[in-house]
Design a protein around this motif. Structure first.
Motif, short mmCIF file in Angstrom:
data_model
loop_
_atom_site.label_atom_id
_atom_site.label_comp_id
_atom_site.label_asym_id
_atom_site.label_seq_id
_atom_site.Cartn_x
_atom_site.Cartn_y
_atom_site.Cartn_z
N VAL A 1 0.84 -1.20 0.00
CA VAL A 1 0.00 0.00 0.00
C VAL A 1 0.88 1.25 0.00
N VAL B 1 1.14 3.99 -3.03
CA VAL B 1 0.95 5.43 -2.89
C VAL B 1 2.20 6.18 -3.36
N ALA C 1 -4.04 7.08 17.08
CA ALA C 1 -4.42 6.29 15.92
C ALA C 1 -4.14 4.81 16.13
N LEU C 2 -3.23 4.51 17.06
CA LEU C 2 -2.80 3.13 17.25
C LEU C 2 -3.00 2.69 18.68
N SER D 1 -3.27 -9.86 8.27
CA SER D 1 -4.35 -8.93 8.55
C SER D 1 -5.64 -9.67 8.93
N PHE E 1 -0.40 0.19 7.85
CA PHE E 1 -1.69 0.20 7.16
C PHE E 1 -2.71 1.03 7.93
N ARG E 2 -2.72 0.86 9.25
CA ARG E 2 -3.68 1.60 10.06
C ARG E 2 -3.40 3.11 10.01
N LEU E 3 -2.13 3.47 10.08
CA LEU E 3 -1.78 4.89 10.04
C LEU E 3 -2.20 5.51 8.71
N LEU E 4 -2.01 4.75 7.64
CA LEU E 4 -2.34 5.26 6.32
C LEU E 4 -3.84 5.48 6.17
N GLY E 5 -4.62 4.67 6.88
CA GLY E 5 -6.06 4.74 6.71
C GLY E 5 -6.73 5.73 7.65
N ARG E 6 -5.95 6.49 8.45
CA ARG E 6 -6.57 7.37 9.42
C ARG E 6 -6.12 8.79 9.22
N ASN F 1 0.01 11.48 10.53
CA ASN F 1 -0.12 10.03 10.48
C ASN F 1 0.47 9.44 9.20
N TYR F 2 0.22 10.12 8.08
CA TYR F 2 0.76 9.63 6.82
C TYR F 2 2.29 9.65 6.86
#
Lengths: 549, 383
Positions: A102, A106, A331-332, A491, A506-511, A516-517
């Motif tokens: 992912v 990107v 976020a985590l 996952s 993955f979680r950071l990217l989705g929030r 976070n990114y």
């Protein structure tokens, strides 16, 4: 003992791969308690299915051919020749193999999008972009698999051909290339399987327009709960994979024979681009490929040091925290470093498992029994160990849920399942790394040792081990890397209290949330560095105290 | 000849023996490494069912345990969860086997051998499918606030939180380019907003599906031959050069001009709660949600049928409706609590207003038509 050596790894593969996969696929063929194969007619009759299969094959074949064709000169420059900085470049090309796709997706899109540095190429969300990404991921793998055989190929055979008047090209084509054939076929089959089952990168870079069988299986299973279609597609995927494995096994077996192997280092000579046109051409091509591989990596590194348009170390400092969420939340559930620790621990377990099963299998597979039945059985087993790479992670993940749900194997929420799932992916790599070397060992070496009175254990220790040790080190590196980067099956088994590094990325990217990114990118760079170091160290493993062979 | 063969066979026999010895030893090693506690374990609420984890403050050992099955975006503050364990004596193990869609499908697949006791994270686009499959045990919590009753779907599920999926605009971009930002669905298909919007695929992303549902709510069903209604609107969007990507992260970070990257499109599909994350040093948000384009996603919790500890599951659902948990929700999961009396974070009050009248589509319609909608959408938009 023979039987046990075959049975133990097979039971492992059967319990944690074949059975779960069969269970979930069978679900799709049962409707109201009765067998229903009507799904085949429906799915095979849908032109969309064939489009998806065609996309899969086009992408996988293009990715494989390009990766392997570029890897041959790469293997020559990086393994057969010596030059300063070689180790660093070897580590660099191994890194993409484990990066979360992912993140890479990107990063690739950021490069190729109309406003990106390579936007002028007009490749954003196109077929070439997907193929380029597949090559990016698999080039290092192919280079290694081919290179580690090449660096120990006795140069005297080729020298003899040259002395007898063969041109360099002819000597390469008639002597070196056939000797490398099995390694090339081995690399090609692995790369093909990785390309054919690529998921996230296809989704990000191509979208549903370029959907592959893997993407369709994911959609049908997780989004539509259409197990009927998903099962038919899984069977189609297995058929494609089986055909590919059969082709590659044929290619291997024709070329596989005892090679003259020498200690690594003895066949290697300095790179002389000024004196040898071959060296100059291969070095130039490899430099170009390495630069193209390094470009997305560099983009990630640069982004990891930037925030709000300024250079900063804040993204790395943030890794000890848990990211930002709305209203001061996080976020985590754990810090990125804690997740990295989980990843490392799981990777150790997965590597041990993969090595034990993989080495046992390789020893079995390297024998050449006389009975035709036994030979065929070994041939079949040889292909079967590759199947875990050819089956969708979704199928395996969902299979675990419905197959391993009763004691003594109710492992669905057990932490043990994660290293097992990752070892499944690593075992084929371990086998394909060690087996070519074991098979290339001249049986006469072992016979000579035995005749001279060496006990069987000593034969193993003095003949097989020194020659195979480097490959074992390399295989350990691969297994470790696979485990660190594995996301698909993990996952499905994730425990929020014990996430792995790719899971937190993955979680950071989705929030959404400030930084976070950037944190996800910094965490990816950490993952990349760890893998680069592990791979470089693993292949430095050298036989201790071996003299001339 | 015979001698050589015997020797060789014996040789391989012992080789294998040695290898198997190594196998056993390594498996034992791996098992050791797996079972040894990690340094972080002791600070966690619970690790294995029935474990007697204490949180270091001397709280009594939990009397029972539950397993919470949830999606991969679930988050709760550790102290809030610890308070639950301290109060009820129930320790919580979490499993998160995938996204919201995968979660529901896994519940359906494992209904004969449930994954846990309580589930959180089933949303209104998937709920009906799961209810119809009978994966929940009916439960109506006495703690349900009046403000949450509007979201009830029968007695199987309890609403916990909600969010509005809306198009967001980059205010800075519009200011720099001297243009008025669009406000409605109809604005987005005007020529002056051509090439400005990036959305996500409804097949591969949950906000994408929510947007599709919003357009169904706004423009009505398509006719049976796949024309008119919402699909006609999407064709206009397509003709106005909408960009469809597959995941929220590449839409937001690559294509959106306000996402920190070098994106060029000032309109992106995100959430009503996204703007507070773009508050700059000057204290104002750089983006805003278009409140006429929102679809409301509601997330539910339910007792899993066949749960080993249904009582504990019910207690956990009550806990999720408690003021402590409800107040924790915005900070941890970017969503609004169903209890409207709970105070929101300061930034949210200013920059994340809710849509006054979001587009709605009945949950059973979504369950019934989801596949057809997505197939029709894909055939027109991705061709």
């Amino acid at each position: 003992m023979w039987t046990l050596a075959v049975v133990v790894p097979l039971v492992f593969l059967a319990a944690f791969f074949a059975y779960p996969v069969a269970a979930i696929v069978a679900r799709g063929f049962v409707a109201n308690g009765a067998l229903d194969l009507g799904g085949f007619a429906d799915v095979l009759g849908d032109p969309r299915t064939w489009r998806v299969v065609a996309h899969t094959l086009e992408q996988a074949v293009a990715g494989t051919v390009l990766a392997v064709v570029l890897a041959v000169p790469g293997a020559y420059v990086l393994y057969r020749c010596s030059w300063p900085g070689r180790g660093l470049v070897r580590g660099l090309v191994a890194v993409p193999f484990v990066l979360p796709s992912v993140v890479v997706g990107v990063a690739f899109r950021a490069l190729l999008a109309s406003h990106g540095p390579l936007g002028f190429l007009g490749l954003d969300r196109s077929f070439p972009a997907i193929v380029a990404a597949l090559v990016f991921f698999n080039y290092g793998l192919a280079v290694r698999l081919i290179g580690t055989v090449w660096e120990r190929l006795d140069p005297r055979t080729e020298q003899a051909a040259r002395t007898l008047g063969a041109s360099p090209a002819r000597a390469f084509l008639t002597v070196t290339l056939p000797a490398l054939g099995p390694a090339i076929a081995s690399a090609a089959s692995l790369v093909f399987l990785f390309c054919a089952t690529a998921f996230a990168v296809v989704l990000v870079l191509g979208g549903q327009r370029y959907a592959t069988v893997e993407v369709e299986i994911w959609l049908r299973t997780t989004q539509f709960l259409d197990l009927r279609t998903a099962s038919v597609l899984s069977v189609i995927q297995l058929v494609v994979v089986a055909v590919a494995l059969w082709v590659s096994a044929r290619a291997r077996s024709r070329g596989e024979r005892a090679l003259r192997l020498v200690e690594a280092g003895r066949a290697v000579r300095p790179l002389r681009p000024l004196r040898s046109p071959v060296d100059a051409a291969t070095a130039a091509l490899t430099a170009l490929v390495v630069a193209l591989v390094a470009l997305p990596l560099l983009t990630l590194v640069v982004r990891s040091f930037r925030r709000d348009g300024a250079w900063t170390l804040a993204n790395y400092a943030a890794l000890s925290g848990t990211g930002r969420a709305g209203g001061g939340g996080s976020a985590l559930t754990v810090s990125v470093w804690a997740a990295a620790q989980n990843s490392l621990r799981i990777a150790v377990d997965a590597t041990l498992l993969a090595l034990v099963v993989g080495i046992t299998l390789s020893l079995v597979l390297s024998r050449r029994p006389r009975r035709p039945f036994a030979r065929r059985a070994i041939g079949a087993l040889d292909s079967a160990v590759m199947l875990p790479l050819g089956v969708s992670a979704v199928t395996v993940g969902f299979g675990f849920l419905i197959a391993l749900d009763r004691p003594p194997l109710d492992l669905r929420s057990s932490l043990v399942l994660i290293p097992i799932a990752q070892a499944m992916v690593a075992i084929p790599l371990v086998v394909r790394t060690i087996l070519p070397v074991l098979r290339a060992i001249d049986p006469r070496l072992r016979q000579a040792a035995a005749v001279l009175g060496a006990a069987p254990g000593r034969v193993l220790a003095t003949v097989d081990l020194p020659l195979a040790l480097r490959s074992i080190g390399l295989a350990a590196g691969f297994a470790f890397a696979v485990s660190l980067g594995e996301f698909g099956a993990t996952s499905f088994l994730a425990r929020p209290d014990r996430p792995t590094l790719p899971v937190v990325i993955f979680r950071l990217l989705g929030r959404p949330g400030e930084g976070n990114y950037e944190m996800a990118v910094a965490a990816s760079v950490v993952l990349a560095v760890v893998v680069g170091v592990v791979m470089t160290t693993a292949e430095r493993l050298r036989p201790a105290g071996t003299g001339d062979l | 000849m015979t001698t050589t063969r015997t020797t060789r066979r014996r040789a391989t026999g012992r080789t294998t023996g040695a290898a198997l010895g190594a196998l056993g030893a390594t498996l034992a090693l791996a098992a050791c490494s797996l079972s040894s506690p990690s340094p972080s374990v002791t600070t966690e609420t619970s690790d294995t069912p029935g474990s007697t984890a204490t949180d270091g403050t001397g709280t009594a050992a939990p009397a029972s345990s539950i397993t919470l099955v949830t999606h991969d975006s679930f988050n709760v503050s550790q102290d809030v969860l610890d308070a639950f364990t301290a109060e009820t004596g129930i320790s919580v193990t979490m499993v998160a086997p995938g996204d919201g869609g995968a979660l529901v499908n896994q519940l359906v697949l494992t209904k004969d051998s449930p994954l846990g006791d309580v589930v959180f994270g089933v949303d209104n686009t998937f709920a009906t499918r799961a209810i119809d499959e009978g994966v929940f045990e009916p439960y109506t919590s006495a703690a349900l606030p009046a403000s949450a009753e509007q979201y009830l779907l029968g007695d199987a599920l309890t609403p916990i939180d909600f969010s509005d999926v809306c198009l967001n605009v980059d205010l800075d971009w519009y200011e720099e380019n001297g243009q008025t930002p669009p406000a409605t669905f109809d604005d987005l298909v005007l020529p002056e907003y051509a090439g400005q919007t990036v959305v996500t695929n409804p097949a591969t992303s949950s906000p994408g599906l929510a947007l599709l549902a919003a357009t169904v709510g706004a423009f009505g069903e398509a006719t049976s031959d796949g024309t008119g209604g919402w699909i006609e609107y999407w064709e206009k969007l397509r003709d106005n050069d909408v960009l469809v990507v597959d995941g929220w992260s590449d839409a937001y970070y690559v294509d959106f001009s306000g996402g920190g990257g070098d994106g060029t499109r000032p309109v992106v599909l995100s959430y009503a709660s996204s703007p507070p994350f773009t508050v700059g040093d000057d204290g104002t948000a750089r983006t805003a949600a278009l409140l006429d384009t929102c679809f409301r996603q509601v997330e539910y919790a339910g007792v899993i049928a066949g749960a080993a500890n249904p009582e504990g599951a019910r207690a956990f659902i009550d806990f999720m409706l408690s003021p402590e948990f409800q107040a924790d929700v915005p900070g941890q999961m970017y969503v609004y609590p169903v209890d409207s009396s709970v105070e929101l974070p300061a930034d949210w009050a200013r920059f994340a207003p809710l849509a006054p009248s979001p587009w709605t589509v009945p949950a059973e319609d979504i369950a019934a038509h989801r596949s057809d909608w997505i197939d029709l959408w894909a055939s027109k938009l991705l061709a």
